[in-house]
Scaffold this motif. Structure first.
Motif, short mmCIF file in Angstrom:
data_model
loop_
_atom_site.label_atom_id
_atom_site.label_comp_id
_atom_site.label_asym_id
_atom_site.label_seq_id
_atom_site.Cartn_x
_atom_site.Cartn_y
_atom_site.Cartn_z
N LYS A 5 0.85 -1.19 0.00
CA LYS A 5 0.00 0.00 0.00
C LYS A 5 0.88 1.24 0.00
CE LYS A 5 -3.73 -2.21 2.51
NZ LYS A 5 -4.58 -2.18 3.70
N ILE A 6 0.63 2.10 -0.97
CA ILE A 6 1.37 3.35 -1.08
C ILE A 6 0.36 4.49 -1.04
CG2 ILE A 6 2.95 4.71 -2.50
CD1 ILE A 6 3.78 2.02 -3.81
N ARG A 7 0.55 5.40 -0.11
CA ARG A 7 -0.34 6.55 0.02
C ARG A 7 0.49 7.82 -0.20
NH1 ARG A 7 -3.22 6.24 5.29
NH2 ARG A 7 -4.07 4.42 4.26
N VAL A 8 0.16 8.53 -1.28
CA VAL A 8 0.86 9.76 -1.63
C VAL A 8 -0.18 10.87 -1.68
CG1 VAL A 8 2.29 10.93 -3.35
CG2 VAL A 8 2.48 8.46 -3.04
N ARG A 12 -4.09 6.85 -3.23
CA ARG A 12 -3.68 5.63 -2.56
C ARG A 12 -3.61 4.52 -3.60
NH1 ARG A 12 -7.36 3.32 2.08
NH2 ARG A 12 -8.47 2.44 0.33
N SER A 79 6.63 6.12 6.98
CA SER A 79 6.11 7.35 6.42
C SER A 79 7.27 8.33 6.26
CB SER A 79 5.03 7.95 7.30
OG SER A 79 5.53 8.24 8.57
N THR A 84 4.28 10.75 2.34
CA THR A 84 4.16 9.46 1.68
C THR A 84 4.20 8.35 2.72
OG1 THR A 84 5.28 10.34 -0.27
CG2 THR A 84 5.15 7.95 -0.07
N GLU A 85 3.24 7.43 2.64
CA GLU A 85 3.20 6.29 3.55
C GLU A 85 3.26 5.01 2.75
OE1 GLU A 85 -0.23 6.51 6.04
OE2 GLU A 85 0.23 8.53 6.72
N ILE A 86 4.07 4.07 3.22
CA ILE A 86 4.22 2.78 2.55
C ILE A 86 4.06 1.69 3.60
CG2 ILE A 86 5.77 1.27 1.26
CD1 ILE A 86 7.12 3.79 0.19
#
Length: 90
Positions: A5-8, A12, A79, A84-86
């Protein structure tokens, strides 16, 4: 199945990776031909001498089998300063 999961910012992305692809990826990484190419590239571009050792594919298969049994295990969650969270979850 591994989920990346990548949240930019406002977007997402979820990338599912089946264990069959992981097995194929392990097969490619442990091939002698790829290992020779990678070590040559490291020799040309690196300032220090470093070589990646050969890893037998048969040694990694039990590891992949055990990882596939641990469903729901969170492997990586990070993060960055820009938001950005991965996360990588089994």
């Amino acid at each position: 199945m591994m989920k990346i999961k990548i949240r930019v910012k406002a977007r997402r992305f979820i990338i599912p990776v089946p264990y069959a692809f992981l097995d194929l990826f392990i097969g490619i990484l442990t091939s002698k031909r790829i290992l020779v190419l990678v070590n040559r590239a490291i020799e040309k571009k690196a300032k220090k001498k470093f070589q990646i050792p050969y890893i037998n594919r048969q040694d990694l298969k039990p590891l992949l089998r055990e990882v596939s049994k641990q469903k729901g295990l969170l492997l990586v969650e990070t993060s960055l300063k820009d938001g950005t969270e991965i996360s990588i979850k089994l």
